[in-house]
Design a protein around this motif. Structure first.
Motif, PDB file in Angstrom:
ATOM      1  N   GLY A  22     -26.853  46.624  15.724  1.00 24.35           N
ATOM      2  CA  GLY A  22     -26.511  46.436  17.344  1.00 24.35           C
ATOM      3  C   GLY A  22     -25.091  47.487  17.561  1.00 24.35           C
ATOM      4  N   PHE A  23     -24.563  47.979  16.373  1.00 23.12           N
ATOM      5  CA  PHE A  23     -23.310  49.055  16.513  1.00 23.12           C
ATOM      6  C   PHE A  23     -23.816  50.305  17.092  1.00 23.12           C
ATOM      7  CE2 PHE A  23     -20.257  52.209  15.233  1.00 23.12           C
ATOM      8  CZ  PHE A  23     -19.254  51.665  15.584  1.00 23.12           C
ATOM      9  N   PHE A  24     -25.253  50.610  16.569  1.00 19.44           N
ATOM     10  CA  PHE A  24     -25.681  51.729  16.950  1.00 19.44           C
ATOM     11  C   PHE A  24     -26.557  51.808  18.033  1.00 19.44           C
ATOM     12  CE2 PHE A  24     -24.553  52.498  12.532  1.00 19.44           C
ATOM     13  CZ  PHE A  24     -23.820  53.696  12.564  1.00 19.44           C
ATOM     14  N   ASN A  25     -27.214  50.667  18.302  1.00 21.39           N
ATOM     15  CA  ASN A  25     -28.208  50.651  19.447  1.00 21.39           C
ATOM     16  C   ASN A  25     -28.296  49.159  19.697  1.00 21.39           C
ATOM     17  OD1 ASN A  25     -30.414  50.254  21.421  1.00 21.39           O
ATOM     18  ND2 ASN A  25     -31.599  52.060  20.476  1.00 21.39           N
ATOM     19  N   ILE A  26     -27.534  48.840  20.867  1.00 21.62           N
ATOM     20  CA  ILE A  26     -27.515  47.419  21.419  1.00 21.62           C
ATOM     21  C   ILE A  26     -28.761  46.614  21.600  1.00 21.62           C
ATOM     22  CG2 ILE A  26     -27.584  47.789  23.897  1.00 21.62           C
ATOM     23  CD1 ILE A  26     -25.104  45.554  21.869  1.00 21.62           C
ATOM     24  N   LEU A  27     -29.982  47.281  21.739  1.00 23.64           N
ATOM     25  CA  LEU A  27     -31.342  46.528  22.160  1.00 23.64           C
ATOM     26  C   LEU A  27     -31.851  45.798  20.919  1.00 23.64           C
ATOM     27  CD1 LEU A  27     -33.114  49.133  24.315  1.00 23.64           C
ATOM     28  CD2 LEU A  27     -31.732  47.043  24.998  1.00 23.64           C
ATOM     29  N   PHE A  28     -31.223  46.299  19.714  1.00 22.32           N
ATOM     30  CA  PHE A  28     -31.436  45.659  18.555  1.00 22.32           C
ATOM     31  C   PHE A  28     -31.005  44.187  18.522  1.00 22.32           C
ATOM     32  CE2 PHE A  28     -32.350  49.742  16.391  1.00 22.32           C
ATOM     33  CZ  PHE A  28     -33.605  49.611  15.832  1.00 22.32           C
ATOM     34  N   ALA A  29     -30.056  43.705  19.343  1.00 27.30           N
ATOM     35  CA  ALA A  29     -29.399  42.319  19.354  1.00 27.30           C
ATOM     36  C   ALA A  29     -30.660  41.474  19.919  1.00 27.30           C
ATOM     37  CB  ALA A  29     -28.392  42.638  20.465  1.00 27.30           C
ATOM     38  N   LYS A 116     -22.626  46.080  32.631  1.00 28.02           N
ATOM     39  CA  LYS A 116     -21.480  46.251  32.016  1.00 28.02           C
ATOM     40  C   LYS A 116     -21.639  46.507  30.418  1.00 28.02           C
ATOM     41  CE  LYS A 116     -18.620  43.057  34.938  1.00 28.02           C
ATOM     42  NZ  LYS A 116     -17.909  42.083  34.890  1.00 28.02           N
ATOM     43  N   GLU A 117     -21.322  47.721  29.848  1.00 29.79           N
ATOM     44  CA  GLU A 117     -21.459  48.079  28.704  1.00 29.79           C
ATOM     45  C   GLU A 117     -20.390  47.946  27.663  1.00 29.79           C
ATOM     46  OE1 GLU A 117     -23.063  52.382  28.644  1.00 29.79           O
ATOM     47  OE2 GLU A 117     -23.759  51.926  30.597  1.00 29.79           O
ATOM     48  N   ILE A 118     -20.295  46.429  27.575  1.00 31.65           N
ATOM     49  CA  ILE A 118     -19.063  45.950  26.746  1.00 31.65           C
ATOM     50  C   ILE A 118     -19.481  45.072  25.686  1.00 31.65           C
ATOM     51  CG2 ILE A 118     -17.428  46.517  28.494  1.00 31.65           C
ATOM     52  CD1 ILE A 118     -17.404  43.574  29.243  1.00 31.65           C
ATOM     53  N   TRP A 129     -18.569  49.261  24.433  1.00 30.58           N
ATOM     54  CA  TRP A 129     -19.660  49.508  23.436  1.00 30.58           C
ATOM     55  C   TRP A 129     -20.868  50.389  24.185  1.00 30.58           C
ATOM     56  CZ3 TRP A 129     -18.224  46.720  19.376  1.00 30.58           C
ATOM     57  CH2 TRP A 129     -18.875  46.821  18.164  1.00 30.58           C
ATOM     58  N   HIS A 130     -20.307  51.320  24.859  1.00 29.85           N
ATOM     59  CA  HIS A 130     -21.324  52.216  25.829  1.00 29.85           C
ATOM     60  C   HIS A 130     -21.969  53.203  24.756  1.00 29.85           C
ATOM     61  CE1 HIS A 130     -17.234  54.370  25.120  1.00 29.85           C
ATOM     62  NE2 HIS A 130     -17.935  55.266  24.962  1.00 29.85           N
ATOM     63  N   ALA A 146     -28.877  42.045  25.957  1.00 30.99           N
ATOM     64  CA  ALA A 146     -28.492  42.598  24.666  1.00 30.99           C
ATOM     65  C   ALA A 146     -27.070  42.470  24.387  1.00 30.99           C
ATOM     66  CB  ALA A 146     -29.082  43.810  24.421  1.00 30.99           C
ATOM     67  N   PHE A 147     -26.359  43.159  25.169  1.00 28.06           N
ATOM     68  CA  PHE A 147     -24.876  43.038  25.116  1.00 28.06           C
ATOM     69  C   PHE A 147     -24.178  41.593  25.034  1.00 28.06           C
ATOM     70  CE2 PHE A 147     -25.007  47.509  27.038  1.00 28.06           C
ATOM     71  CZ  PHE A 147     -24.262  48.127  25.863  1.00 28.06           C
ATOM     72  N   GLY A 148     -24.654  40.839  25.854  1.00 28.45           N
ATOM     73  CA  GLY A 148     -24.206  39.453  25.865  1.00 28.45           C
ATOM     74  C   GLY A 148     -24.487  38.608  24.571  1.00 28.45           C
ATOM     75  N   PHE A 149     -25.616  38.778  24.071  1.00 22.93           N
ATOM     76  CA  PHE A 149     -26.079  38.036  22.976  1.00 22.93           C
ATOM     77  C   PHE A 149     -25.470  38.855  21.711  1.00 22.93           C
ATOM     78  CE2 PHE A 149     -29.195  36.540  19.821  1.00 22.93           C
ATOM     79  CZ  PHE A 149     -29.366  35.243  20.301  1.00 22.93           C
ATOM     80  N   TYR A 150     -25.412  40.081  21.625  1.00 21.80           N
ATOM     81  CA  TYR A 150     -24.511  40.853  20.593  1.00 21.80           C
ATOM     82  C   TYR A 150     -23.281  39.967  20.764  1.00 21.80           C
ATOM     83  CZ  TYR A 150     -23.203  44.171  17.096  1.00 21.80           C
ATOM     84  OH  TYR A 150     -22.859  44.722  16.003  1.00 21.80           O
ATOM     85  N   SER A 151     -22.742  40.125  21.624  1.00 20.09           N
ATOM     86  CA  SER A 151     -21.182  39.531  21.838  1.00 20.09           C
ATOM     87  C   SER A 151     -21.233  37.834  21.127  1.00 20.09           C
ATOM     88  CB  SER A 151     -20.750  39.209  23.128  1.00 20.09           C
ATOM     89  OG  SER A 151     -20.799  40.463  23.686  1.00 20.09           O
ATOM     90  N   VAL A 152     -22.251  37.147  21.499  1.00 20.24           N
ATOM     91  CA  VAL A 152     -22.311  35.932  20.950  1.00 20.24           C
ATOM     92  C   VAL A 152     -22.505  35.993  19.408  1.00 20.24           C
ATOM     93  CG1 VAL A 152     -23.835  33.726  20.872  1.00 20.24           C
ATOM     94  CG2 VAL A 152     -23.182  34.753  22.818  1.00 20.24           C
ATOM     95  N   MET A 153     -23.398  36.943  18.864  1.00 22.71           N
ATOM     96  CA  MET A 153     -23.658  36.902  17.421  1.00 22.71           C
ATOM     97  C   MET A 153     -22.304  37.380  16.672  1.00 22.71           C
ATOM     98  SD  MET A 153     -26.701  35.588  16.933  1.00 22.71           S
ATOM     99  CE  MET A 153     -27.197  36.101  15.414  1.00 22.71           C
TER     100      MET A 153
END
Length: 198
Positions: A22-29, A116-118, A129-130, A146-153
Motif C-alpha cells: 500500500g505504500f508503493f501502490n494504493i490500489l493494493f489496499a 484526495k491522494e492522502i 500519499w500521492h 483504496a486511500f480510505g481503506f488503507y487509512s483504516v488499516m
C-alpha cells in the motif's frame, strides 16, 4: 517438545506485506477487504472466532514484534479497555468513521468531489500519499476507496502497535472492532442454536 509451525502461523508476513504494498501502490489496499469478509464468513458459518485465534496476521505480527523482538512492556491491559462499554463504543465509532469513508468514496464516484491522494492517520492527520497512486483503469472512486481503506488499516495497525508497546503484545485483540463484531455474531448464532435445541 517444540510444536511444529503450521502454514497459518506465518500469516503475519501477509499483514506486513499488505502495509508495504500500500505504500508503493494504493490500489493494493483493496486486498484488505479479505480481513473484513473472512472473519465474518467464519463466524457466521462456524459460530466461532477461529480467524481471531488462528488466522489473524495482524495479531500474529504484534506477537512477533512484542514477543520475539521484545518491543512490548507485557503489562496487563487496563480493565476499562476490556469493558463492554469501551469495546462496543469503539466498534460504533469505528463504523461511523468507516461509513464516512464510504460516503466520501461515493462522492468521488459521483464526480461531486475530487480524488484526495492522502492517507488519514488516526482519523485526524492527513498525510500526502500521492506517490502511491499511478492511475487506474477504473473510476477514481476505486482509488478513493483504496486511500480510505488503507487509512483504516494503517490507523488500526498504529493503534495496535501502540497498545502492544504499552501492554501485552496482542492487546489490540481485546478491543479490535472485527473481534468485537465476530464475538457478537458468535453469541447470536450459538444462542439461536441453543434455542432451537430446546
Amino acid at each position: 517438545m517444540k510444536q511444529k509451525k503450521k502454514w497459518y502461523d506465518f500469516l503475519w508476513i501477509v499483514s506486513l506485506t499488505y502495509l508495504i504494498l500500500g505504500f508503493f501502490n494504493i490500489l493494493f489496499a483493496w486486498l484488505g477487504l479479505l480481513c473484513f469478509f473472512i472473519p465474518l464468513i467464519i463466524s457466521i458459518t462456524k459460530g466461532n472466532k477461529a480467524y481471531c485465534n488462528r488466522y489473524c496476521g495482524r495479531g500474529q505480527l504484534f506477537s512477533v514484534l512484542g514477543g520475539r523482538f521484545g518491543l512490548s512492556r507485557k503489562k496487563d491491559i487496563p480493565k476499562w479497555m476490556k469493558s463492554a462499554w469501551f469495546r462496543y463504543g469503539f466498534l460504533i465509532f469505528f463504523f461511523i468513521m468507516f461509513f464516512q469513508m464510504l460516503w466520501n468514496t461515493f462522492l468521488v464516484f459521483e464526480g461531486t468531489r475530487d480524488l484526495k491522494e492522502i492517507v488519514t492517520l488516526l482519523w485526524t492527520f492527513k498525510i500526502p500519499w500521492h506517490w502511491a497512486y499511478h492511475g487506474t483503469l477504473f473510476s477514481k472512486g476505486a482509488a478513493q476507496f483504496a486511500f480510505g481503506f488503507y487509512s483504516v488499516m494503517l490507523t488500526s495497525t498504529v493503534l495496535g502497535f501502540l497498545t502492544m508497546i504499552l501492554f501485552k503484545p496482542r492487546s489490540w485483540c481485546v478491543y479490535c472492532p472485527m473481534g468485537t463484531m465476530t464475538q457478537l455474531i458468535c453469541k447470536a448464532k450459538n444462542h439461536s442454536r441453543t434455542t432451537l435445541q430446546k
